[in-house]
Each structure stands twice: as C-alpha cells, then as structure tokens.
Design a protein around this motif. Structure first.
Motif, PDB file in Angstrom:
ATOM      1  N   ASP A 725      57.455  63.101  72.322  1.00 58.15           N
ATOM      2  CA  ASP A 725      57.196  61.890  73.092  1.00 58.15           C
ATOM      3  C   ASP A 725      55.959  61.194  72.519  1.00 58.15           C
ATOM      4  N   ALA A 726      56.203  60.120  71.771  1.00 60.87           N
ATOM      5  CA  ALA A 726      55.109  59.468  71.035  1.00 60.87           C
ATOM      6  C   ALA A 726      54.066  58.881  71.992  1.00 60.87           C
ATOM      7  N   GLU A 727      54.529  58.348  73.113  1.00 60.18           N
ATOM      8  CA  GLU A 727      53.585  57.728  74.047  1.00 60.18           C
ATOM      9  C   GLU A 727      52.654  58.789  74.645  1.00 60.18           C
ATOM     10  N   LEU A 728      53.252  59.923  74.981  1.00 55.48           N
ATOM     11  CA  LEU A 728      52.462  61.035  75.524  1.00 55.48           C
ATOM     12  C   LEU A 728      51.481  61.550  74.459  1.00 55.48           C
ATOM     13  N   ARG A 729      51.982  61.647  73.239  1.00 54.91           N
ATOM     14  CA  ARG A 729      51.141  62.161  72.136  1.00 54.91           C
ATOM     15  C   ARG A 729      49.900  61.279  71.974  1.00 54.91           C
ATOM     16  N   ARG A 730      50.132  59.988  72.055  1.00 55.15           N
ATOM     17  CA  ARG A 730      49.013  59.047  71.883  1.00 55.15           C
ATOM     18  C   ARG A 730      47.973  59.219  73.002  1.00 55.15           C
ATOM     19  N   VAL A 731      48.465  59.366  74.218  1.00 51.73           N
ATOM     20  CA  VAL A 731      47.560  59.563  75.362  1.00 51.73           C
ATOM     21  C   VAL A 731      46.729  60.827  75.144  1.00 51.73           C
ATOM     22  N   MET A 732      47.399  61.910  74.793  1.00 55.67           N
ATOM     23  CA  MET A 732      46.692  63.188  74.620  1.00 55.67           C
ATOM     24  C   MET A 732      45.677  63.079  73.488  1.00 55.67           C
ATOM     25  N   ASP A 733      46.069  62.435  72.420  1.00 51.70           N
ATOM     26  CA  ASP A 733      45.152  62.321  71.274  1.00 51.70           C
ATOM     27  C   ASP A 733      43.927  61.485  71.638  1.00 51.70           C
ATOM     28  N   MET A 734      44.138  60.467  72.434  1.00 49.60           N
ATOM     29  CA  MET A 734      42.981  59.650  72.856  1.00 49.60           C
ATOM     30  C   MET A 734      42.010  60.481  73.692  1.00 49.60           C
ATOM     31  N   ILE A 735      42.567  61.285  74.590  1.00 49.28           N
ATOM     32  CA  ILE A 735      41.688  62.126  75.428  1.00 49.28           C
ATOM     33  C   ILE A 735      40.965  63.150  74.553  1.00 49.28           C
ATOM     34  N   GLY A 736      41.741  63.771  73.665  1.00 48.77           N
ATOM     35  CA  GLY A 736      41.181  64.864  72.855  1.00 48.77           C
ATOM     36  C   GLY A 736      40.212  64.394  71.792  1.00 48.77           C
ATOM     37  N   SER A 737      40.424  63.187  71.282  1.00 49.82           N
ATOM     38  CA  SER A 737      39.610  62.763  70.134  1.00 49.82           C
ATOM     39  C   SER A 737      38.332  62.045  70.543  1.00 49.82           C
ATOM     40  N   GLY A 738      38.146  61.793  71.820  1.00 51.31           N
ATOM     41  CA  GLY A 738      36.894  61.170  72.255  1.00 51.31           C
ATOM     42  C   GLY A 738      36.960  59.658  72.353  1.00 51.31           C
ATOM     43  N   PHE A 739      38.168  59.105  72.440  1.00 50.25           N
ATOM     44  CA  PHE A 739      38.302  57.656  72.585  1.00 50.25           C
ATOM     45  C   PHE A 739      37.539  57.160  73.820  1.00 50.25           C
TER      46      PHE A 739
END
Ligand code: GLS
Length: 823
Positions: A725-739
């Motif tokens: 799920d690309a949309e979910l992946r993006r959300v998780m990456d934003m949280i994890g990467s410090g956005f």
C-alpha cells in the motif's frame, strides 16, 4: 415523569426561589466573609452553591428517613474512582430551576454560565470507569433506588494536563485549594482502619479457635458527603468519600524525647493515604500505597454499612436481604476477605455461614480484559499489610480449589489457572479470581465484552459457574449528557416530542419520523451549528486557534492508549495532508480534526503520540495549500467540563479501538446521543450502537474481534500492508524519517518501530486501508448535508438503550434484587 411535573409546579415553594437572592447575599457575608457589593465571580459562585445546597439538605434527610422507615434494601457502589465533574449545573438541572436561577443571577449582575466556569471539576477518576460510577449514582437516585456511592476524597485528583512544546506536562490538581462548597464534612464520625500487625490465635469461651488482628498501625477515616439529587428531586442521595486522618496528633514518646519532627512524621504519613489518585487508566501500578487506599476505602465503608444495618437488625444473618454491594472492578475486591474477617473474627460466625452471607452480598463488574490492568498483589506485600486477610484468602482458595478438583478430577492445569494464588514468578493474589469466587454475579459492560469474558478471559470460571457471568451494557445519564450539556438540541427535542425523554430515553424514537421533515432537519442543523460555534470560541480561547464551524468536526476524545489507536486517526490526517499537497485543487470535504485525552504520566508511547499529534498539527495548520480544508488541534486537559463542550459539537465520533479491546466505551454513547455519526470498529458497545441505529447510519470498518484473535494465533505480518500500500508506506516513512520533527529526526522512531518492527500489536497496519475507505464514505456523505442531518437525527433518536437508567434497572432487577422505592 409525573414527579418531575409535580416538582416544577411547586418549585418556588419547595426551593423558596423568592428567597434565593437574599440567601446568596447572606452566604456572601455569613459563610464567605465577603462584602456582597464585591463583584468577584468566585465568591458569587460559592455563595450560590451554598444557597443551592442548603435547599437540598432537607430533601436529603427526608430521603434517608424514607429509606429507613421502609427498611428498603440498599445498594452500595464501591469505587476507587468517581468522576462527577462540576456540580452546580447538575444540581440546578436536576432541581429543574436552571431558568429561574439564571434570572436571579442576572439580577445580581452575572450570567449563570460565567459563574459555572468558576467551578473546578471534581476529577476523582481517570476516565470511563469513574464517569460510569457517577452516571449510575444519578440514575439510581433519579429512579428511587436506594443507592450510595462510596469512594475516596483525594486531595489531588487526576492531574492537570498542559501541552508545552507539543509535549504533555502534568501539574497537580489541587482542586480543593479554595474549598469545595458541595462537601459536607462529618467531623464527628471517625472509623479506625488497621494496617500491618499480625494475626493471633486464641480460644474463645467455648474452646473454639479464633483469630484476632493485633499490633496494628491505625489510621482514622473521616467521611465527607456530597449530595446527589435525583432528577425532579423526589429523592436526594449522597456519595460518601473518605479522607485519612492521623489516629493521634503526636507520637508522645517521640515528642517527650524532644523529636518534634519525628513525632509529626507518623501523622503526616498516615494522612498521605488519601492524598492522590493514581493516574493510570487500565494499568496496575503495584505500589503499597495503592493497596492501602483500597483497603482504607473498604474498611471504612464496611464499618459504615454494618453500623447502618445494625441500627435496624439484631443479627447479621439477613445482611444479603438488606444490602447489595457492587464492586466497581477489582479495586475494592479486598472487601471480600474483609467481610469474612468481620463476620468471623468480630461477630463470631463460623466459616460456612459467613461465606454464604458474603457470596450473597457481593457482585463484581469487570471493566477490562487488558492483561496489564488485571490486578495481582504479591503475597508478601498483602500478607505484611493485611496479615489476617492473607490467611482468609488462602482458606477461600483452598476450599474453592477443592470444589473445582471434585468437578474436574485430575485437571491440574485448570486448577492452577483458576487458583486465586498465581504461583509462577513469585506468589501473587489474583484479585479477579478472588472477586469471581466471592461474588454471586459477575458482569461485563457490553455484550461483546461479556462474551469475551465467558469464552476467553474467564472461560474456566464460566464452565465451573455457568450462570454467574453475564452482561449489563453500560449507559450514560441523559440529564447531564444531553439535557445539561446540549441546551440547544434539548430544547428542540422537547418542543417536538415533549419533555419525557430525559427520564425515558426510549421516547427519543419519536424523533424518527421527524428525520423526514425538512423543517425539523433545518432546526436540528441550526442547533448543531450553534454548538459548533460555541466550541470554536472555546478552542480559540484555549489554544488560540480559529476553527471554522462549517467544516466537519471530527473528534477523538478519550484517554490516550495504544489500543484506542489515536495513531490510526493521525495516519488518516497525514494521508489527507498528502492528498491535498499532491493535488492542491482537489475537491475535498473540509475537516477539523480535534483530539483530547490524558496519557498516564509513565506511559511513554502514549505521550509520544500526543507529541506526534501536535507536530502533525503544526505542519498541517501552517501549510497554505491546506488552509481552509484541514485543521488539526489537540485540546489540553480533557475532563468532564470540557467533554460537555466538545460532545454537543461533534459531527463525527472516532471509536476506532482494536476489536476485542475496548470493554464498552461510553464516549461513543455520549457523542451519538448528541447527534454525531460514529466511525468505529465492531468493538465494545459500538456493536450494540450499530444494532440500534442501523448499519446504514454508522461507519463500521476493520477487523472483527475474532479476526484479530485469529490473526494473532496464525501470525500477523504488518510489513505486508506496508509493502502493498503505497499511501500507507508514505505515511509510515514520513513518521519514521522525521518529516514532522525536523530538529530531532529520530523522535518518532519508537512509533514507527512499534508498527514496523515490534509486531504492530494493535493491528493499525491491517486496519489502515479499511479505515481510509470508511473515512472516504464520511467525506462523501458530509457533502450531502440533507442526508447527513437525517442520519444525525436517526442516531440520537435510536440511543434510548444507552441511558444509564436502563443499565441501573438491569442491575437492580437482575443482580441487586431491589425495586424502586414507592412503586
Ligand atoms: C473502562 C473501559 O476501558 C471502558 O471501555 C468502559 O466503558 C469503562 C466503563 O465500563 O471502563 N475500564 C477501565 O479500567 N477504564 C475504563 O474506562
């Protein structure tokens, strides 16, 4: 209802409203020592409060003699927590004198609302469990059921939450600092509560072995009553809250040695027992002080119950016919060995007679299946603090296990699961097992929850006692949670179907046909909009943020807990943000997403999620592309008085816990009763809300309880959802990467890791896509205001079942075996 009408006719007479203004002035002088010409709101609030209270004392005394004369069976609701919130408007509402009082206060130069704001909430509880206790007191007395609440008067209630740089900070809630006009302190009543010491055997005059508890350290318990007026005031009851007092002013021997401070030490220490409420919801903090608080409540309460009982009875044999004791969770379960001790050691009964009385007196409500909340006490600790109780618990267990072994011969595993004593990892007393064995009835708080108790958590007990475990679905009082908190909607409802709904909530069903009437829908929408405007002003005052009442108000207000999944809501917000950023001209339904709730001070992950909400809000609210379409805020210090502002203004109520984990929820009921539509999982009472309002009027999504259980058994892989799920992946990456935390990139790694690397215990990843789809359906419906308002009306109209009047009557008839007085 007749009693309400009767009361309003004679209201001036009964409550001497023509004298109220003079009484307020008199109390300004006589009680508060203030100049009545002063314009201090706080003084006027107090003077009004005393003047209102004194009008109820007489009715309270009359109620008590009614109970006494009729020898009515009494219900004692034992709870470590009550969450009454503010009293002033509740008293006025139940007395039926809000409008009259508003006029009188105006003549004195104030608005009733501004005086109301002077009152500090009585925050003597953490959340749903304590608020439920307060709703039940309201419903008991409003339906003439002789009931009392027994609890603790904490000096410091639930902490005051402020948000500093996005983080929760706790400040102590010194709520009685300026006095509390509702308290009636009984300085002349004191009971001795014992701790420590040892259990000694001796022979009585008949040569029988007896026990006595000696060499104890004693603390005194002093009661403080707060009146609880029923609706229409035909009855007024009270809750009795205990405070700890030192048993002596000084330890004289220390004093004689010149050690003044040492002599005071004991006094100060013993008074600590009722200093502070433990701020955990559904988490056991196994501190000695907490166990002391529990026993303090139980010991003082039982001395009081037996004193009252023995005024009218000569023998304790009939106790279960005259007294029903409801244990609000296991927190007061030490009452079971305490009553055994009193009956045997103090009143000389034998085991079997005492046990029979005991098990016919107690009933226990379970409020959670979370393992971290199930109370167990180390045998060492309990045995040191309450040595005689520990002996009794061992004997209860020995006899109980004998019975189980006879029914299930050779099943030693079952015996060890059911034992009141847990052996593995050091001996501990399992309070739930003790409560089940010592009660005649055990109940869960929603149909699904009770079913989980029967088939899961308490399965062994259900097999052994097939009729003991049952359900009583929670409810909320319509007086506070519609009539009082939502005058605009209440007025409209009363104009349309008459006033009876507030004592018979099923009457709301008469609104169903009105959902098809466009004039009524317009009036309904206007009332909701008025509430949203009021809340917008409050939000502006509280967090200096403007919100637009014409947007969809999406609300999640409850304790911060991972299983309640505020994080899933944040993930939806981030997804909306991304969609707008990707396509700034997209046609989206404008939303205001509001959060509120306290995290236990030691609950790291929950506090981090508060921080995440605030950082997401900072990014979203500052973005020009997003302006006017998405706004996010966290309102600090969620409490009852804040709930009364939030609940009437909600369009959408977020009830999105992992299925199988929320025992019931009561916020879900309050929101729907006030016309919010629910987005939720099939968890707790949501299941029954869906049955009542109809599946087409609620947004249900996600895994069901049995599917969650099945996934846990068969192996759940959250990464699979991330990868697909690309949309979910993006959300998780934003949280994890410090956005959302550019100055501290790793800040939210623990949030990311809990989902991605630590198994996502609460299954957010699995429920993300179904939740997004349900939210899309919400957006679409909101654009069709006519349909939305229709469904809003149908939600409120079908909430009759969730009145705490119904719950209390189920307890009364099915568990307590009491009938309303005078019927
Ligand atoms: C709770 C549950 O978590 C809620 O679901 C429930 O509505 C409430 C009252 O029964 O009890 N249990 C608990 O320990 N705190 C709660 O709010």
């Amino acid at each position: 209802m007749s009693r309400v009408c009767k009361m309003s006719k004679n209201v001036r007479e009964v409550f001497r409203l023509d004298e109220l203004k003079d009484d307020i002035r008199r109390n300004m002088v006589a009680l508060l020592g203030n100049d009545p010409r002063s314009k201090r709101k706080f003084s006027y609030y107090n003077a009004l409060a005393y003047s209102v209270r004194e009008r109820l004392v007489d009715l309270w005394m009359r109620t008590q003699s009614d109970y006494y004369d009729s020898m009515a069976k009494r219900v004692y609701y034992l709870s470590m927590e009550f969450l009454p919130g503010r009293f002033l408007m509740n008293y006025l509402t139940n007395m039926g004198i809000v409008d009259e009082c508003r006029e009188i206060v105006a003549e004195l130069g104030f608005s009733l609302e501004e005086l109301e704001e002077e009152e500090w909430d009585a925050g003597l509880g953490n959340g749903g469990l304590g608020r439920l206790a307060s709703c039940y007191l309201d419903s008991m007395v409003s339906q003439n059921i002789p009931g009392y609440g027994y609890g603790i008067l904490y000096d410091y209630g639930i902490f005051y939450q402020s948000i500093v740089n996005g983080n929760q900070e706790e400040r102590c809630d010194n709520w009685r600092r300026h006095g509390c006009p509702w308290e009636i302190t009984r300085l002349d009543t004191l009971y001795e509560v014992k701790f420590y010491g040892r259990s000694e055997t001796y022979y009585d005059s008949d040569g029988n072995v007896r026990f006595r508890w000696v060499d104890t350290e004693n603390v005194m318990a002093m009661p403080c009553d707060i009146l609880i007026p029923g609706y229409g005031c035909s009855h007024v009851s009270n809750m009795r809250l205990w405070t700890a007092q030192s048993s002596r002013e000084f330890n004289l021997s220390d004093f004689n040695r010149g050690d003044y401070i040492g002599a005071m030490h004991g006094k100060v220490m013993s008074e600590n027992i009722t200093k502070v409420l433990y701020p955990n919801d559904q988490f056991l903090q196994g501190m000695e002080l907490r166990l002391k608080q529990q026993y303090f409540l139980v010991s003082a309460t039982f001395q009081d119950i037996l004193r009252r009982y023995l005024k009218q009875h000569t023998s304790l044999a009939a106790l279960p016919e005259a007294v029903a004791v409801q244990l609000n969770d296991t927190h007061p379960a030490i009452a079971i060995p305490e009553l055994m001790r009193l009956l045997m050691d103090v009143y000389g009964m034998g085991w079997d007679v005492a046990w029979d009385i005991c098990t016919r007196t107690f009933a226990y409500t379970n409020h959670t299946v979370l393992p971290e909340a199930l109370e167990t006490w180390p045998v060492d600790l309990l045995g040191r603090l309450l040595p005689r109780h520990m002996q009794i618990i061992y004997e209860i267990n020995r006899r109980f296990l004998e019975g189980v072994a006879a029914t299930f011969p050779g099943d030693t595993e079952r015996l060890s699961r059911m034992s009141v004593i847990q052996e593995e990892g050091g001996q501990r007393v399992r309070m739930a097992n003790l409560a089940i064995v010592g009660s005649h009835t055990v109940n869960g708080v929603a149909a699904l929850h009770s079913n989980i108790l029967q088939t899961g958590l308490f399965r062994d007990f259900h097999e052994y006692y097939p009729r003991k475990i049952r359900n009583v679905t929670n409810g909320v009082t319509p007086r506070r949670w519609l009539m009082q908190c939502n005058p605009a909607l209440s007025r409209l409802i009363t104009q349309s179907i008459g006033p009876e709904w507030c004592c018979n909530l099923e009457k709301l069903r008469e609104l169903v046909p009105l959902a098809e009437d466009s004039a009524f829908r317009d009036a309904w929408a206007r009332a909701k909009l008025e509430n949203k405007r009021l809340l917008s002003r409050y939000v502006l005052r509280k967090v200096q943020m403007g919100i637009n009442p014409n947007t969809l108000f999406d609300m999640q207000f409850k304790r911060m807990h991972e299983y309640k999944r505020q994080l899933l809501n944040v993930m939806h917000v981030i997804s909306l943000f991304n969609r707008i950023k990707d396509n700034p001209s997209a046609d989206i339904t404008p939303r205001t997403v509001l959060f509120g709730g306290k995290a236990a001070p030691g609950y790291y992950q929950a506090k981090l999620i508060i921080r995440l909400i605030n950082e997401v809000a900072r990014v979203v609210n500052a973005d020009a592309d997003v302006a006017g379409r998405l706004r996010v805020a966290f309102l600090p210090n969620y409490c009852i008085s804040q709930a009364e502002k939030v609940v009437p203004a909600a369009d959408l109520s977020e009830q999105i816990s992992t299925a199988g984990m929320e025992a019931s929820g009561t916020g879900n009921m309050k929101f729907a009763l006030n016309g919010a539509l629910t987005i939720g999982t099939l968890d707790g009472a949501n299941v029954e809300i869906m049955e009542e309002v109809g599946a087409e009027n609620i947004f249900i999504f996600g895994l069901k309880a049995h599917e969650v259980a099945e996934k846990r058994r068969s192996g759940y892989n959250p990464r699979e959802f991330y990868e697909n799920d690309a949309e979910l992946r993006r959300v998780m990456d934003m949280i994890g990467s410090g956005f959302f935390s550019p100055d501290e990139r790793g800040l939210f790694s623990p949030v990311y890791d809990s989902l991605m690397h630590h198994g996502d215990y609460y299954m957010l990843m699995a429920d993300y896509r179904p939740y997004m789809e349900a939210q899309a359906a919400v957006d679409a419906l909101y654009l069709d205001q006519d349909q939305w308002v229709r469904k809003s009306i149908l939600n409120a109209a079908n909430m009759g079942k969730f009145s705490s009047d119904r719950s209390v009557m189920e307890y009364a008839r099915g568990i307590w075996h009491v009938e309303p007085l005078g019927k």
